[in-house]
Motif scaffolding. Structure first.
Motif, PDB file in Angstrom:
ATOM      1  N   ASP A  13       0.816  -1.216   0.000  1.00 18.38           N
ATOM      2  CA  ASP A  13       0.000   0.000   0.000  1.00 18.38           C
ATOM      3  C   ASP A  13       0.850   1.267   0.000  1.00 18.38           C
ATOM      4  N   GLY A  30       4.756  -1.255  13.038  1.00 15.07           N
ATOM      5  CA  GLY A  30       4.742  -2.214  11.929  1.00 15.07           C
ATOM      6  C   GLY A  30       5.853  -1.997  10.918  1.00 15.07           C
ATOM      7  N   VAL A 175       3.261  -6.844   2.165  1.00 15.58           N
ATOM      8  CA  VAL A 175       2.458  -6.654   3.363  1.00 15.58           C
ATOM      9  C   VAL A 175       1.649  -5.366   3.157  1.00 15.58           C
ATOM     10  N   ILE A 176       0.474  -5.303   3.757  1.00 17.80           N
ATOM     11  CA  ILE A 176      -0.326  -4.075   3.767  1.00 17.80           C
ATOM     12  C   ILE A 176      -0.226  -3.480   5.166  1.00 17.80           C
ATOM     13  N   LEU A 177       0.329  -2.278   5.286  1.00 17.75           N
ATOM     14  CA  LEU A 177       0.475  -1.687   6.625  1.00 17.75           C
ATOM     15  C   LEU A 177      -0.763  -0.897   7.049  1.00 17.75           C
ATOM     16  N   GLY A 178      -1.473  -0.325   6.086  1.00 20.67           N
ATOM     17  CA  GLY A 178      -2.742   0.334   6.422  1.00 20.67           C
ATOM     18  C   GLY A 178      -2.609   1.793   6.827  1.00 20.67           C
TER      19      GLY A 178
ATOM     20  N   PHE B 184      -5.343  -0.478  -2.380  1.00 24.06           N
ATOM     21  CA  PHE B 184      -5.088  -0.735  -0.953  1.00 24.06           C
ATOM     22  C   PHE B 184      -5.283   0.566  -0.187  1.00 24.06           C
ATOM     23  N   ALA B 190      -5.427  -4.052   7.363  1.00 25.44           N
ATOM     24  CA  ALA B 190      -4.085  -3.747   7.864  1.00 25.44           C
ATOM     25  C   ALA B 190      -3.449  -5.016   8.399  1.00 25.44           C
ATOM     26  N   ALA B 192      -2.415  -7.392   6.799  1.00 28.96           N
ATOM     27  CA  ALA B 192      -2.563  -8.535   5.905  1.00 28.96           C
ATOM     28  C   ALA B 192      -1.228  -8.752   5.230  1.00 28.96           C
ATOM     29  N   ARG B 193      -0.825  -9.963   5.185  1.00 30.13           N
ATOM     30  CA  ARG B 193       0.468 -10.271   4.626  1.00 30.13           C
ATOM     31  C   ARG B 193       0.267 -11.207   3.454  1.00 30.13           C
ATOM     32  N   LEU B 222       2.140  -6.707  15.065  1.00 34.85           N
ATOM     33  CA  LEU B 222       1.525  -5.377  15.032  1.00 34.85           C
ATOM     34  C   LEU B 222       0.794  -5.073  16.333  1.00 34.85           C
TER      35      LEU B 222
END
Lengths: 235, 235
Positions: A13, A30, A175-178, B184, B190, B192-193, B222
């Motif tokens: 992201d 994260g 990975v999605i950190l958000g 995203f 969040a 999600a890997r 996290l």
């Protein structure tokens, strides 16, 4: 010709540092996930005076800039400062007595400070008058070698918005950190087009190098679309 | 086992469709830039009844899902509808009398409509009761083959947020669009890997396949970071 290169680990992201960065948590919440691919490498561990580690396709990526980079620019956060002025007894950063750079480092900060010379050839010079001043000093110190922008986005975003970067190395981590610092946010130059230079597939990461350029064609196409709210007909 | 796969062209800033999508401009402003790599391929042009074109490393990527996909889910915009109900004499979409899918297609829409059967084996069925209903119908029609989510993000984002996707194919295009539909966004899960499956370097695009999973370890890390506002010490 000396290039200005930004090399950074980035999430799917587009996040280059987690949220809530602090002295206690410099990578942000994260953010560590972005650097796992590097921290498990023997070549990285050696630089950080740790034993063991792996050798894989990422090793050559970490090593390919060796000898080509002559100076580094980073932000105050990457050097090790928190918010506010340095104080009477300032901390000398994250990097210990023998920092892993072995090069002149220029730290962009709002607070002036005396130059710091460390073991192993790393020096930290603190620049308070902006990115272009830091870049001028770094280019002079780099002695015709490349200048590397390092760290979690703030300095790199200034370089990107000002059209200063020549090359971007993305280490794309699945990975999605958000939340956190987004490299390409709405201040990034829209319609900027990169040229894909090369791609390396490695365990848990894809390394992609881009040459930054702005194609007149792309800009013209976007202008066309904006003006007409339609697309050109396919030829 | 039948997988739910989302395959999409995406910009460096994570945009999968330009802003101001409309019937006149279904890809949004600048969205065409995301698809240049595909539109120049002979295999794509053949499907669109156009002559000529190139064969390069992207050709195999376009062809690798052939025979594995048994049904498609798309949004109303990708089928060809604008906003509002279909009307008395609804248009039959962008794709002509012989659409390039040759498969059952399920169109997620707020407006019901009679099923449309086209030449060449493509059928459009219009589903008004949500993504999970569409997925159920598509899985049944796919007859144990994969289901492909296609289009500019709205349906895919619903699938992602609901944890339905098994695989994501990103075709990463070296352009910054600056605005549009971000795949995203802050509604993406969040922490999600993904698992990086494979990478193909091709002219003007990098193709990366990810298996979606949520590692308990990443979530736990996290949570730890959030709770303590710090990072675990490196071992």
């Amino acid at each position: 010709m000396s290039k200005l290169v930004y090399s950074v680990s980035i999430s799917l992201d587009g996040i280059v540092a987690g949220p809530d960065q602090s002295v206690a948590n410099p990578l942000g919440v994260g953010g560590l996930l972005l650097h796992e691919w590097m921290r498990e490498l023997a070549v990285w561990r050696k630089g950080a005076a740790q034993e063991g580690g792996l050798t894989n396709a990422s090793t050559a990526v970490l090593e390919r800039n060796k000898g080509k980079v002559g100076a580094i620019i980073m932000g105050r956060n990457m050097f090790g400062g928190g918010p506010g002025p340095w104080g009477d007894d300032p901390w000398n950063g994250w990097w210990g007595e023998n920092p892993p750079w072995h090069l002149p480092v220029f730290v962009l900060t709002h607070y002036s400070r005396t130059r710091l010379d460390c073991e192993g050839g790393t020096s930290f010079e603190f620049v308070t008058d902006g990115i272009e001043a830091a870049l001028k000093l770094a280019r002079a110190a780099a002695n015709a070698k490349d200048v590397l922008v390092s760290g979690g986005g703030t300095v790199a975003k200034q370089c990107l918005a000002a059209g200063l970067l020549d090359e971007i190395e993305l280490h794309l981590v699945p990975v999605i950190l958000g939340a956190g610092v987004r490299l390409f946010d709405d201040k990034a130059p829209a319609a900027a087009r990169m040229e894909q230079v090369d791609v390396v597939e490695a365990p848990g990461v894809t390394h992609i190098r881009y040459r930054v350029r702005r194609l007149a064609a792309a800009a013209a196409l976007l202008s066309y679309c904006r003006a007409t709210n339609s697309m050109p007909t396919a030829s």
